[in-house]
Design a protein around this motif. Structure first.
Motif, short mmCIF file in Angstrom:
data_model
loop_
_atom_site.label_atom_id
_atom_site.label_comp_id
_atom_site.label_asym_id
_atom_site.label_seq_id
_atom_site.Cartn_x
_atom_site.Cartn_y
_atom_site.Cartn_z
N PHE B 85 0.84 -1.20 0.00
CA PHE B 85 0.00 0.00 0.00
C PHE B 85 0.87 1.25 0.00
N LEU B 86 1.90 1.23 0.84
CA LEU B 86 2.78 2.39 0.96
C LEU B 86 3.49 2.68 -0.37
N ALA B 89 1.04 4.10 -2.80
CA ALA B 89 0.74 5.48 -2.42
C ALA B 89 1.87 6.40 -2.86
N TRP B 90 3.12 5.96 -2.67
CA TRP B 90 4.28 6.76 -3.12
C TRP B 90 4.23 7.03 -4.61
N GLY B 92 1.71 7.55 -6.30
CA GLY B 92 0.62 8.47 -6.66
C GLY B 92 -0.69 7.73 -6.86
N LEU B 94 -3.13 6.82 -4.67
CA LEU B 94 -4.31 7.02 -3.83
C LEU B 94 -5.51 7.62 -4.58
N ILE B 97 -7.27 4.81 -6.28
CA ILE B 97 -8.06 4.00 -5.34
C ILE B 97 -9.36 4.71 -5.02
N ARG B 98 -9.28 6.02 -4.76
CA ARG B 98 -10.49 6.77 -4.41
C ARG B 98 -11.47 6.83 -5.58
N ALA B 104 -13.08 3.75 1.61
CA ALA B 104 -12.33 2.57 2.04
C ALA B 104 -12.73 2.23 3.47
N VAL B 108 -7.91 -2.35 2.02
CA VAL B 108 -8.01 -1.53 0.82
C VAL B 108 -7.79 -2.37 -0.44
#
Lengths: 248, 220
Positions: B85-86, B89-90, B92, B94, B97-98, B104, B108
């Motif tokens: 996940f991290l 996220a790094w 870009g 997120l 996902i949204r 969420a 996730v």
């Protein structure tokens, strides 16, 4: 007292390359205590992760990032323009920051973003013990940022914590903020309670995981996003680009 | 004249559905082959909508080529557990996902796996690593000028080849790529390299198209 010897000592410890070096925080103000960290700003040409060497806490920014922060009147920029002492500054970046700095009318937005981070502190003792250092640093950062934002909206003149607490009538917080550096759960709980009192927000997370909270919060709160990812990273190198774009 | 004689290349989109729609309206021409250079998702707010638009485009023009970018691979790697996940996220991820999850709740990765329509998953999985004719090679990250014959996935999709932008680079075929964000928000053009990543979805720049061989650029 910031002496030439101290300056040489800092230059020897900082990892090159850098285009400028500044001292800020309690050592720059001259009110450091025995246990205080030495806060250093290292200006670099490219994004560089923050690091620590002994008691030196080194934060790295590019000159462009600092100018952007100054123009938007963030708390960190205020810290620099009011307190920073140049160690190496051949191009007078500090002068440029002072010229570019525009103070905001209010720090309400900063307080709102800090309040939105409350769910990050919703941890039990077992979870705390898995990342005691990170969670202690987090609650300390959130409390301090909220205090600074409130104090400057009420006319504070300095980042010196005793002055800030006195102005807000919160002198008792000094012991709590000092204790949280011991990284134990009791001190964390006391600091979290202080956070709840200051913000009037309960530290409760409705999502079933930190990841899920980060996803939802990232839509509207860049501070919660970055601090949440830092918690997940647990001290591993953190390179997310937006980290240094935060206007705080 | 074949379709490959008249091609419209389209650079990185990164979740900016509005710019993509506008650009497609500007360059619409059923008699040209569309070649998308990858990085359709992440960073910008509407990754799901962007993939929908691309699927509609594929229906209208079935000969369209969709190349893979490192961000499509990043999402697939997150879904399969190869990326944490991290790490996603790094990258870009997120906003992507949204765009698929209204909210969420706990796991996730599992929630996203359920929320992504199978057509989207297939689309992301089937993007090509490169597309080549006698005159050009198109890929998200270009090619490595030091090994110009290599078409390895790690080179054309996940690679990073800053030497493409050197003045002295010489290549047999024209290389058309995205990936390397042009801070000027204008396409990079040299004798043998064209880069169409002009910051769409990342720095607020436009989406960019190249009409080949006329060498006409369009932006929106």
């Amino acid at each position: 007292m910031f002496t030439a010897d101290k300056s040489r000592e800092i230059r020897a410890l900082v990892k090159p390359p850098f285009t400028a070096l500044f001292l800020y925080g309690s050592y720059a103000r001259g009110d450091a205590e025995e246990t205080s960290d030495v806060d250093i700003l290292q200006v670099t040409a490219v994004h560089t992760a923050p690091y620590a060497v002994g008691r030196l806490n080194v934060t790295c920014y590019t000159g462009d990032q600092l100018l952007r922060l100054a123009r938007s009147g963030g708390l960190f920029a205020r810290h620099l323009v009011e307190e920073a002492l140049p160690i190496v500054d051949p191009q007078d970046l500090l002068g440029m920051l002072k010229s570019a700095y525009v103070p905001p009318r209010s720090y309400q937005d900063v307080r709102n973003r800090v309040c939105g981070c409350a769910p990050l502190l919703d941890v039990e003792e077992r979870q705390f013990n898995e990342n005691a250092k990170g969670l202690s640093a987090l609650v300390s950062y959130l409390v301090r940022t909220h205090l600074y934002a409130s104090a400057f909206d009420q006319g504070a003149r300095s980042f010196a914590m005793p002055h800030v607490l006195n102005l807000l009538g919160k002198d008792e917080a000094r012991v709590i903020l000092s204790a949280v550096r011991q990284h134990n759960y009791q001190a964390f709980v006391a600091a979290r309670k202080l956070f709840e009192q200051l913000t009037d927000v309960k530290c409760h997370r409705t999502e079933g995981s930190l990841e899920a909270f980060i996803v939802n919060a990232s839509a509207h709160n860049d501070l919660a996003l970055i601090l949440g990812l830092r918690l997940l990273a647990r001290g591993r190198p953190f390179t997310y680009d937006v980290l240094q774009e935060l206007d705080l | 004249m074949t379709l490959d004689d008249r091609v419209t290349f389209i650079g990185d989109i990164h979740g900016d559905a509005a710019r993509l729609s506008g650009l497609l309206a500007k360059v619409a021409d059923p008699n040209r082959r569309l070649v998308f250079l990858g990085d359709y998702i992440d960073h910008g707010p509407n990754s799901r909508e962007v993939v929908e638009i691309l699927l509609e485009t594929a229906k209208r023009q079935p000969d369209t080529i969709f190349l893979a970018g490192n961000h499509e691979i990043g999402l697939l790697a997150f879904l399969s557990g190869k990326l944490s996940f991290l790490e996603y996220a790094w990258l870009g991820g997120l906003p992507s996902i949204r765009s698929y999850l209204r909210r969420a709740n706990r796991d996730v990765r599992s929630e996203l796996t359920v929320a992504i329509p199978s057509a989207h998953f297939e689309f992301l999985s089937n993007c090509k690593p490169f597309y080549e004719t006698a005159h050009f090679v198109a890929s998200h990250a270009g090619i490595n000028p030091a090994f110009p014959d290599s078409r390895e996935f790690a080179v054309t999709v996940l690679g990073r080849h800053p030497s493409l932008f050197r003045d002295d680079v010489r290549l047999v075929k024209l290389v058309v790529c995205g990936h390397y964000r042009q801070l000027t928000q204008r396409p990079f053009v040299s004798g043998c390299v064209i880069c169409l990543n002009t910051g769409c979805g990342t720095t607020g720049g436009p989406a960019t198209a190249l009409l080949y061989p006329e060498m006409i650029f369009a932006q929106n």
